[in-house]
Scaffold this motif. Sequence first.
Motif, PDB file in Angstrom:
ATOM      1  N   HIS A   1      62.789  43.994   9.510  1.00  0.00           N
ATOM      2  CA  HIS A   1      62.460  42.574   9.623  1.00  0.00           C
ATOM      3  C   HIS A   1      61.466  42.345  10.753  1.00  0.00           C
ATOM      4  O   HIS A   1      60.472  41.609  10.590  1.00  0.00           O
ATOM      5  N   SER A   2      61.690  42.989  11.890  1.00  0.00           N
ATOM      6  CA  SER A   2      60.806  42.806  13.040  1.00  0.00           C
ATOM      7  C   SER A   2      59.412  43.357  12.769  1.00  0.00           C
ATOM      8  O   SER A   2      58.411  42.756  13.184  1.00  0.00           O
ATOM      9  N   ARG A   3      59.331  44.487  12.091  1.00  0.00           N
ATOM     10  CA  ARG A   3      58.012  45.050  11.769  1.00  0.00           C
ATOM     11  C   ARG A   3      57.202  44.087  10.908  1.00  0.00           C
ATOM     12  O   ARG A   3      56.004  43.889  11.120  1.00  0.00           O
ATOM     13  N   ARG A   4      57.867  43.495   9.922  1.00  0.00           N
ATOM     14  CA  ARG A   4      57.164  42.575   9.019  1.00  0.00           C
ATOM     15  C   ARG A   4      56.664  41.352   9.780  1.00  0.00           C
ATOM     16  O   ARG A   4      55.510  40.926   9.628  1.00  0.00           O
ATOM     17  N   LEU A   5      57.520  40.787  10.638  1.00  0.00           N
ATOM     18  CA  LEU A   5      57.126  39.608  11.394  1.00  0.00           C
ATOM     19  C   LEU A   5      56.052  39.940  12.424  1.00  0.00           C
ATOM     20  O   LEU A   5      55.117  39.157  12.628  1.00  0.00           O
ATOM     21  N   ALA A   6      56.177  41.098  13.076  1.00  0.00           N
ATOM     22  CA  ALA A   6      55.199  41.477  14.095  1.00  0.00           C
ATOM     23  C   ALA A   6      53.808  41.634  13.503  1.00  0.00           C
ATOM     24  O   ALA A   6      52.806  41.300  14.154  1.00  0.00           O
ATOM     25  N   ALA A   7      53.726  42.143  12.277  1.00  0.00           N
ATOM     26  CA  ALA A   7      52.419  42.294  11.629  1.00  0.00           C
ATOM     27  C   ALA A   7      51.775  40.922  11.404  1.00  0.00           C
ATOM     28  O   ALA A   7      50.574  40.738  11.658  1.00  0.00           O
ATOM     29  N   MET A   8      52.566  39.954  10.949  1.00  0.00           N
ATOM     30  CA  MET A   8      52.028  38.604  10.767  1.00  0.00           C
ATOM     31  C   MET A   8      51.711  37.954  12.107  1.00  0.00           C
ATOM     32  O   MET A   8      50.692  37.262  12.259  1.00  0.00           O
ATOM     33  N   ARG A   9      52.588  38.167  13.081  1.00  0.00           N
ATOM     34  CA  ARG A   9      52.340  37.630  14.430  1.00  0.00           C
ATOM     35  C   ARG A   9      51.010  38.121  14.972  1.00  0.00           C
ATOM     36  O   ARG A   9      50.198  37.336  15.489  1.00  0.00           O
ATOM     37  N   ASP A  10      50.783  39.428  14.884  1.00  0.00           N
ATOM     38  CA  ASP A  10      49.568  39.999  15.446  1.00  0.00           C
ATOM     39  C   ASP A  10      48.324  39.500  14.717  1.00  0.00           C
ATOM     40  O   ASP A  10      47.269  39.289  15.335  1.00  0.00           O
ATOM     41  N   ARG A  11      48.428  39.295  13.406  1.00  0.00           N
ATOM     42  CA  ARG A  11      47.295  38.730  12.656  1.00  0.00           C
ATOM     43  C   ARG A  11      46.990  37.317  13.122  1.00  0.00           C
ATOM     44  O   ARG A  11      45.834  36.934  13.268  1.00  0.00           O
TER      45      ARG A  11
ATOM     46  N   LEU B   1      42.618  33.883  18.582  1.00  0.00           N
ATOM     47  CA  LEU B   1      41.813  34.205  19.761  1.00  0.00           C
ATOM     48  C   LEU B   1      40.368  34.529  19.386  1.00  0.00           C
ATOM     49  O   LEU B   1      39.434  34.221  20.145  1.00  0.00           O
ATOM     50  N   ASP B   2      40.165  35.131  18.213  1.00  0.00           N
ATOM     51  CA  ASP B   2      38.806  35.476  17.791  1.00  0.00           C
ATOM     52  C   ASP B   2      38.015  34.260  17.325  1.00  0.00           C
ATOM     53  O   ASP B   2      36.798  34.181  17.542  1.00  0.00           O
ATOM     54  N   ASP B   3      38.684  33.305  16.681  1.00  0.00           N
ATOM     55  CA  ASP B   3      37.969  32.207  16.026  1.00  0.00           C
ATOM     56  C   ASP B   3      37.917  30.918  16.829  1.00  0.00           C
ATOM     57  O   ASP B   3      37.132  30.020  16.507  1.00  0.00           O
ATOM     58  N   ILE B   4      38.757  30.808  17.850  1.00  0.00           N
ATOM     59  CA  ILE B   4      38.800  29.556  18.613  1.00  0.00           C
ATOM     60  C   ILE B   4      38.530  29.872  20.081  1.00  0.00           C
ATOM     61  O   ILE B   4      39.365  30.488  20.754  1.00  0.00           O
ATOM     62  N   PRO B   5      37.372  29.476  20.608  1.00  0.00           N
ATOM     63  CA  PRO B   5      37.064  29.765  22.013  1.00  0.00           C
ATOM     64  C   PRO B   5      37.940  28.953  22.961  1.00  0.00           C
ATOM     65  O   PRO B   5      38.617  28.006  22.558  1.00  0.00           O
ATOM     66  N   ASP B   6      37.914  29.331  24.223  1.00  0.00           N
ATOM     67  CA  ASP B   6      38.681  28.645  25.265  1.00  0.00           C
ATOM     68  C   ASP B   6      40.165  28.580  24.911  1.00  0.00           C
ATOM     69  O   ASP B   6      40.804  27.533  25.039  1.00  0.00           O
ATOM     70  N   THR B   7      40.678  29.712  24.474  1.00  0.00           N
ATOM     71  CA  THR B   7      42.079  29.821  24.072  1.00  0.00           C
ATOM     72  C   THR B   7      42.682  31.028  24.763  1.00  0.00           C
ATOM     73  O   THR B   7      42.022  32.055  24.915  1.00  0.00           O
TER      74      THR B   7
END
Length: 388
Positions: A261-271, A277-283
């Motif tokens: 369960h944690s692996r599945r959620l962590a993959a979505m979390r990291d995405r 962070l990549d698409d929204i500056p000043d974050t």
Amino acid sequence: MERRRSVYMDYAATTPVRPEVLEAMAPYFSERFGNPSSLYALAREAKEAVEEARGRAAAAIGADPGEVFFTAGGTEADNWAIKGTALRGKGDHIVTSAIEHHAVIHPCRALEKQGYRVTYLPVDEFGRVDPADAEDAIADETILVSVMAANNEIGTIQPIRAIADIAHDHGVPFHTDAVQAIGAYPVDVDDMGADLLALSAHKFGGPKGAGALYIRRGTRVGTFMDGGAQERGRRAGTENVPGIVGLGRAIDLATADIEGHSRRLAAMRDRLIRGILDDIPDTRLNGHPVERLANNVSVAFRYVEGESILLLLDALGIAASTGSACTSASLEPSHVLTACGLPHEEAHGSLRLTLGSRNTEEDVDYVLSVLPGVIGRLRDISPLRGEA
């Protein structure tokens, strides 16, 4: 804005009750409605169900069933641990952290008004307590050290065992609020060094209004609720049998495959984190980049206000939070974020997305597709940006 889909990303606030849990609870609202304190067969059925749930909760955290006491939730369990220790303790000093849930902070402040002293340990920029600070804070009069297992707002996981060992080296009991930890990663009271541990069913697929306090055998804790002799004379009040049954079933399900369960959620979390962070500056990312709950995404956007973000996301069908659900109506910035060093204006621009069993990769795609536009729209009209 047109509502396109419904996405729930506020699992740290509460979780949907699992169908298996509802099924297990249902008979205890109707045909098995007996009071566990009575002596006839109908009551014995209820009593047996309560004890079965106690055994399940104990097994899930590596405890003995006789060390688990049911409460009305995590807040009561935390209050019991703190105020109950104060009732029986031989000193007047408590050590806790500056980023605890209000279920810990407010009881501590209440005790301060009664003459107790409380040391609020600082945290670093990631929200981690330095065990050395706990060591320095403990005094001869210290009766309890209380540090949460994982933070509900920023997801940071604390070095619990190290802090517990320090407390024990000084002969002081250790309490942890594990409300966010159960079902997120393996919890074992011996491995953690916990003498007192609080949990709440609605955070892991169970019903609201049901929780438990683990009290290690031999730990001195006073009675918190006076009245009848329920919970072996430690917590008065007729047991919430359906809720307790639900807690027992839910904790079984929540701990059955924690790693998967944690692996599945962590993959979505990291995405989510990378995309935001990549698409929204000043974050900036709030909380520890590695030692964090698998389902927690907490970010702070400069030049915007968190409540406005939530309103626009809600219009798009996305349920999220700025931080703790228990303080969502407050105009004050998060005490957690300010303790981590964020200025008030940035702390006000925080967003917490917490994932759970019903979330999908499509949900992540949807959030990442609309969130930049939401932040951009708010920044276009923000007076804060004009002052920067």
